[in-house]
Design a protein around this motif. Structure first.
Motif, PDB file in Angstrom:
ATOM      1  N   ASP A 207       0.848  -1.344  -0.299  1.00  0.00           N
ATOM      2  CA  ASP A 207       0.138   0.048   0.173  1.00  0.00           C
ATOM      3  C   ASP A 207       1.148   1.357   0.010  1.00  0.00           C
ATOM      4  O   ASP A 207      -0.092   2.068  -0.777  1.00  0.00           O
ATOM      5  N   ASN A 208       1.932   1.097   0.637  1.00  0.00           N
ATOM      6  CA  ASN A 208       2.651   2.347   0.566  1.00  0.00           C
ATOM      7  C   ASN A 208       3.989   1.995   0.610  1.00  0.00           C
ATOM      8  O   ASN A 208       4.794   2.215   2.095  1.00  0.00           O
ATOM      9  N   ALA A 210       6.522   3.761   0.504  1.00  0.00           N
ATOM     10  CA  ALA A 210       7.785   4.761   0.723  1.00  0.00           C
ATOM     11  C   ALA A 210       7.543   4.607   2.260  1.00  0.00           C
ATOM     12  O   ALA A 210       8.618   5.114   2.815  1.00  0.00           O
ATOM     13  N   ARG A 211       6.911   4.713   2.639  1.00  0.00           N
ATOM     14  CA  ARG A 211       6.878   4.590   4.217  1.00  0.00           C
ATOM     15  C   ARG A 211       6.707   3.566   5.019  1.00  0.00           C
ATOM     16  O   ARG A 211       8.472   3.926   5.613  1.00  0.00           O
TER      17      ARG A 211
END
Ligand SMILES: Nc1ncnc2c1ncn2[C@@H]1O[C@H](COP(=O)(O)OP(=O)(O)O)[C@@H](O)[C@H]1O
Ligand SMILES: [Mg+2]
Lengths: 331, 252
Positions: A207-208, A210-211
């Motif tokens: 889902d993310n 980079a995070r």
């Protein structure tokens, strides 16, 4: 397709999560029903078809582990299904071990092959990841075709023995029950992975990414482990497939085999895990029925079904069922 | 003067011929709150992306605690104790607020690799997660999916994620952007509380926040350091006033 499917992969509907909110009794009832259907299957279908469903179910669930829970569309998973099929066959022929041991060895070979392929592939995302996996799968196909001494080339690997402590498993009906524990083990492994701390990280990465990296997760390495685990489960399916048919052909490595597994996942519902089992059952049964009735254009019907499901049940059959159930329970 | 924990030397980043960060020398002293100010487009976020490995420098070096970290990937830099928050809130839409913090806490150990164990093991982080949620004022909202949180609460969760890493160096990119007054005050108090034992680099447009928190200020303009010094000095600097702070701040 990849963009659309990846969009959908972001919001996996989960029948289990829907059921988790349901009364305990209903949960056990559903599980019991699933088990009953599984045990009854070779009585209601041709046993050989039932066995094929088991093999493809493992394959589809393995593909969903990557597509639905890691956000990676592999278009080359036939490399692992087929490699395990050949490795299983060769181990069975040359070592004469009980068939589950041969299948396990085949799956380990598939996982070992997935390590270098995955190492290179996880550096790409989206359609580029699909392309890299497809390219490697094509390479494996040509290698298998050229190494006739090992694989039998176009003739395939013949007369794979199906041994289990001297039991007579020639009848597919009995082989179904002998294979079932291996399949349940593979499905349980997939379930365990999805519901582990590792699975939680995978969903975060999906889902993310980079995070996830900012939180200190080495995203490539996590994807690589997911890729190897997925190849192992696909390999369990491929190895059983070799045992089920007692020969291995180049078809097991063909790109249409990769595509078929992806279609099964989309039919059942991306990111639903058990949707893959449903998709496999549906497609295998349908193809068998079509070819039995002498119908030529099998691809036309399965393609048509694919389009209808994608358009009408956007979350796949399992995903749509989960949504309906959840809505009923929440009322 | 205290030792430098974070330093850049002639740090430069080009985007297709456009120089967004231009030869920046930065020295952040241990235990200080160091504000990074400058007009939009000055290169503050780009500088953060360089510091945390999300962008590779076109030139120059970055050091953390004397160690050269130039070119390391984000996850390695995070593991070295440098955590960041994002200017544009960056969350996991499917996870609840508590699951976010648990995921952040889990990142420091090896639990994340255990594909054969139950996710229930994450329960061991629950108490610490609830503590962090309470710290940022999300104690009532632990179960809420991140998607459903109002904007100000999402910003708070963004902060909680960076704090969960218990970093030595905390990089905050406009933590109060778009917040109401009450949330701004709460955030200032929070940064004031968590700064103990850490070094904080803060990108902030709100000058009253900078005045309340920052020990030193670096002013960036068009990718270059325009001025650097204690808040009051920088505030009085002629060049800074004409370039950035302007009449609006002098009045406020
Ligand atoms: N990925 C990128 N590609 C091209 N230009 C970029 C990119 N990121 C930032 N920039 C440009 O670099 C300059 C600095 O941007 P940024 O670091 O976001 O400024 P600030 O955070 O100070 O407002 C801006 O002109 C911006 O358009
Ligand atoms: Mg910015």
């Amino acid at each position: 397709m990849s963009v659309a499917t990846q969009e959908k992969a972001k919001r996996p509907p989960s029948l289990l999560r829907a059921v988790a909110g349901a009364p305990r009794g209903l949960r056990w009832a559903l599980l019991a029903a699933a088990l009953a259907v599984t045990l009854w299957l070779p009585n209601g279908l041709y046993p050989a078809v039932a066995v094929d469903i088991l093999c493809w179910a493992l394959f589809a669930v393995a593909v969903d582990l990557l597509l639905g829970y890691t956000g990676l569309l592999s278009f080359g998973h036939a490399a692992f299904w087929g490699t395990s099929a050949y490795a299983t066959g060769l181990v069975a022929i040359h070592a004469g071990v009980p068939f589950p041991v041969a299948v396990l060895a085949g799956a380990l070979v598939a996982a070992a092959l997935a390590a270098p392929i995955g190492y290179l592939a996880v550096r790409r995302t989206g359609i580029y990841f699909a392309m890299v996996t497809l390219a490697f799968a094509q390479m494996i196909y040509y290698i298998a075709n050229n190494r006739r001494g090992l694989t039998g080339g176009e003739n395939g690997l013949q007369s794979v023995p199906r041994e289990l402590f001297g039991l007579d498993l020639t009848d597919a009906y009995y082989f179904y029950y002998a294979a079932l524990p291996v399949v349940l083990l593979g499905l349980w492994a997939a379930w365990r992975i999805v519901h582990s701390p590792f699975g939680r990280v995978l969903v975060g990465i999906r889902d993310n990414p980079a995070r996830a990296r900012a939180l200190g997760y080495p995203v490539h390495r996590y994807k690589l482990l997911a890729f190897v685990l997925s190849a192992f489960i696909a390999g369990l399916g491929g190895g059983l497939f070799a045992m089920a048919h007692r020969f291995v052909t180049l078809d097991t490595l063909h790109w249409t085999t990769s595509g078929k597994a992806v279609v099964m996942v989309v039919l059942g519902g991306i990111g639903t895990l058990w949707g893959g089992v449903l998709g496999a059952a549906l497609l295998v049964r349908l193809e068998d029925w079509l070819s039995f009735s002498g119908f030529e254009a099998v691809g036309l019907v399965t393609g048509g079904l694919f389009i209808v499901v994608v358009l009408v049940f956007r979350r796949g059959l399992w995903g749509t069922a989960a949504d309906l159930l959840r809505r009923r329970l929440n009322r | 003067m205290a030792e430098t924990v974070l330093a850049t030397h002639a740090l430069t980043r080009d985007f297709r011929g456009f120089r967004a960060v231009d030869g920046v020398d930065l020295a952040v002293a241990a235990g200080t709150v160091h504000a990074l100010v400058g007009p939009n487009g000055a290169g503050k976020t780009t500088l953060f992306n360089l510091l945390t490995g999300f962008l590779k420098p076109s030139g120059g070096r970055i050091e953390v605690a004397g160690r050269d970290i130039t070119g390391l990937p984000p996850e390695r830099i995070a593991a070295l104790g440098v955590a960041r928050s994002f200017q544009i809130t960056s969350l996991f839409p499917m996870l609840s607020a508590r699951e976010h913090v648990e995921l952040a806490l889990q990142g420091r150990g090896t639990l994340g690799w255990r594909f054969w164990r139950s996710a229930k093991l994450l329960g061991r982080y629950r108490a610490r997660a609830d503590e962090l949620l309470a710290m940022v004022g999300l104690d009532e909202l632990g179960e809420a999916p991140a998607n459903a949180l109002p904007y100000g609460r999402k910003r708070a969760l963004e902060l909680a994620l960076a704090l969960a890493l218990d970093p030595d160096v905390l990089l905050l990119d406009e933590p109060t952007a778009g917040m109401g007054l009450e949330d701004v005050d709460r955030t200032v108090d929070l940064v004031d509380r968590v700064r103990a034992g850490r070094t904080v680099v803060l990108v902030e447009h709100n000058m009253s926040v900078v005045g309340r928190l920052a020990d030193r200020v670096t002013v960036l303009q068009a990718g270059r350091v325009l001025a650097e010094g204690p808040y009051d000095e920088v505030r009085a600097d002629e060049r800074v006033i004409t370039a950035y702070l302007g009449a609006a701040d002098a009045a406020g």
